[in-house]
Design a protein around this motif. Structure first.
Motif, PDB file in Angstrom:
ATOM      1  N   MET A 351     -17.303  70.587  43.244  1.00  0.00           N
ATOM      2  CA  MET A 351     -18.328  69.623  42.850  1.00  0.00           C
ATOM      3  C   MET A 351     -17.841  68.188  43.061  1.00  0.00           C
ATOM      4  N   VAL A 352     -16.598  67.927  42.648  1.00  0.00           N
ATOM      5  CA  VAL A 352     -16.069  66.568  42.772  1.00  0.00           C
ATOM      6  C   VAL A 352     -15.966  66.167  44.244  1.00  0.00           C
ATOM      7  N   GLN A 356     -17.537  62.966  45.965  1.00  0.00           N
ATOM      8  CA  GLN A 356     -16.729  61.946  46.636  1.00  0.00           C
ATOM      9  C   GLN A 356     -17.287  61.633  48.017  1.00  0.00           C
ATOM     10  N   ASN A 357     -17.939  62.621  48.620  1.00  0.00           N
ATOM     11  CA  ASN A 357     -18.420  62.457  49.991  1.00  0.00           C
ATOM     12  C   ASN A 357     -19.916  62.180  50.071  1.00  0.00           C
ATOM     13  N   MET A 358     -20.521  61.966  48.904  1.00  0.00           N
ATOM     14  CA  MET A 358     -21.973  61.756  48.889  1.00  0.00           C
ATOM     15  C   MET A 358     -22.322  60.387  49.456  1.00  0.00           C
ATOM     16  N   ARG A 359     -23.351  60.377  50.323  1.00  0.00           N
ATOM     17  CA  ARG A 359     -23.848  59.106  50.862  1.00  0.00           C
ATOM     18  C   ARG A 359     -25.281  58.901  50.393  1.00  0.00           C
ATOM     19  N   PHE A 429     -22.505  61.329  40.394  1.00  0.00           N
ATOM     20  CA  PHE A 429     -21.176  61.018  40.941  1.00  0.00           C
ATOM     21  C   PHE A 429     -20.074  61.454  39.979  1.00  0.00           C
ATOM     22  N   LYS A 430     -20.256  62.606  39.344  1.00  0.00           N
ATOM     23  CA  LYS A 430     -19.253  63.042  38.369  1.00  0.00           C
ATOM     24  C   LYS A 430     -17.905  63.270  39.028  1.00  0.00           C
ATOM     25  N   GLY A 431     -16.861  62.844  38.340  1.00  0.00           N
ATOM     26  CA  GLY A 431     -15.510  63.134  38.801  1.00  0.00           C
ATOM     27  C   GLY A 431     -14.981  62.177  39.850  1.00  0.00           C
ATOM     28  N   THR A 432     -15.789  61.204  40.290  1.00  0.00           N
ATOM     29  CA  THR A 432     -15.248  60.273  41.277  1.00  0.00           C
ATOM     30  C   THR A 432     -15.489  58.825  40.864  1.00  0.00           C
TER      31      THR A 432
END
Length: 444
Positions: A351-352, A356-359, A429-432
């Motif tokens: 999930m993290v 982290q790679n979400m745009r 954006f959980k975890g980042t």
């Protein structure tokens, strides 16, 4: 954008008062003073990020020596040299032109020479190149190559030194890191159960590393396959220290953590449930936060805690308070001993990594920002009000946004935090960590 490479580590070794911290300050500029509210940054600069000619590296100071006697200085310098040899890609050995060549310099030089690591001999306090050059040449006697004269205080010779450092960093090696597998560093204070967690995930005791001198920092990377996916765990327990110097241990632990975190995508910070969360945990967490890594807080030994229906809630609150600078961290309660909830780690890692790679599309970001500004007016100062023109995402790992404003000075930290919270309300954006760069654009 290419894959972010793991940053090389350059370690500084040298006797007390040769000017290591002055070199740090010269190289790091005053950037570090900005992050006052991050517990990860210690007063004494243990590490600094340096970028020179497009190459970035982390500079690490390997030791706090308290000079008591010559023997102690030598034994602690040897300890520093060991740390440097074990963790660094390039070693800077710093000497002082005014004190001249000392016996402990020669002994440490012998150790460094045997290590086969790239070493640069840095002669500091050369305030006048013409006058001191004969004294600089004396250091050729150490047998570790050409001495590089600098003056950290007067910022002389530093550019040339950095050119040499970059020459020594093997860039080709950095480029080969096309390893797409998630890298997870397991960090934490000694004895919180880092190795037991990896051993349990592996189902075997693969991490019992004997004390082999010169074991490289890659030797404790462990590959795990779970549900057909590969993960690489980086263990920082690593080599057991033979040293009995306690304050050195905390220092050593921080260096270890920096070098593991540098190579990881995600950092699992292990906390001892029986002991509760401490300042030292916050310091370790701060290192991962400063570097924008994905973060999971694993509370280990949860099986050993007396519980009622509010225990988890109370403990979570304590963790959130101590790590107030990273509310985004995921918290997981586990037991390496019983295996309780351990496999949940993989779910969180996946999930993290996704987060982290979400745009996020620029249009959507600007809608969120416009709405945020309408709900809470931007701050003003002396009659001038902050205007936010435009926001766009420029990078991932961590997701990085640029906000264009009319006046950077007016964009207070708290307003940036407010915009961040609005974005998180929508996308989690959980975890980042999220990174914001504020740019000024003149009003047209």
């Amino acid at each position: 954008m290419g894959k972010k490479k793991s940053k090389p580590i350059v370690a500084v070794v040298g006797r007390p008062n040769v000017g290591k911290s002055t070199l740090f300050n010269a190289l790091a500029g005053d950037m570090i003073s900005i992050v006052k509210d991050t517990p990860g940054i210690t007063r004494d600069r243990i590490y600094a990020d340096v970028t020179w000619l497009d190459v970035s590296f982390t500079l690490i100071d390997t030791g706090g020596i308290e000079p008591e006697s010559k023997d102690i200085i030598l034994s602690q310098m040897r300890e520093q040299a060991e740390i440097a040899i074990e963790t660094a890609d390039v070693i800077l050995f710093m000497v002082d032109v005014k004190q001249g060549l000392t016996d402990s310099d020669s002994k440490v030089a012998n150790m460094l020479r045997k290590s086969r690591k790239p070493i640069l001999l840095v002669v500091n306090k050369v305030d006048d190149f013409n006058k001191f050059m004969p004294d600089v040449y004396e250091f050729y006697n150490l047998g570790i190559g050409e001495p590089h004269p600098i003056s950290s205080v007067n910022r002389l010779g530093i550019g040339d030194l950095l050119d040499e450092v970059i020459e020594k960093i093997d860039v080709s090696e950095m480029d080969q890191e096309e390893d797409e597998r998630p890298k997870i560093a397991i960090v934490g204070k000694p004895n919180v159960g880092k190795s037991s967690i990896i051993n349990k995930l592996l189902g075997e005791n693969r991490l019992i590393v004997s004390d082999i001198a010169g074991t490289t920092r890659d030797a404790v990377d462990t590959e795990v396959v779970f549900n057909g996916k590969e993960y690489v765990f980086i263990d920082t327990a690593g080599l057991r220290r033979k040293s009995k110097i306690k304050e050195e241990l905390e220092h050593f632990m921080i260096i270890r953590t920096v070098s593991a975190v540098e190579r990881a995508d995600i950092v699992i910070i292990v906390i001892d449930a029986e002991e509760g969360i401490t300042e030292q945990d916050a310091k370790i967490a701060g290192i991962a936060h400063d570097r924008g890594k994905g973060i999971i807080v694993a509370v280990n030994k949860w099986d050993a805690v007396e519980k009622d229906d509010k225990t988890i809630y109370k403990f979570t609150e304590k963790v959130r308070n101590t790590l107030s600078f990273m509310q985004y961290a995921e918290i997981l309660f586990i037991s390496a001993k019983t295996g309780q909830r351990l496999v949940k780690i993989y779910e969180l890692i996946d999930m993290v990594i996704q987060n982290q790679n979400m745009r996020i599309a620029t249009g959507v970001l600007n809608e969120i920002m416009t709405e945020a500004v309408a709900m809470q007016q931007p701050p003003s100062d002396k009659g001038k009000r902050l205007k936010l023109y435009y926001i766009t995402q420029v990078a991932v790992k961590p997701p990085t946004f640029v906000i264009f404003v009319n006046d950077k000075e007016l964009m207070h930290f708290s307003y940036t935090r407010y915009i961040e919270n609005q974005i998180r309300d929508t996308f989690g954006f959980k975890g980042t960590a999220l990174k914001f760069i504020i740019r000024e654009r003149k009003e047209s």
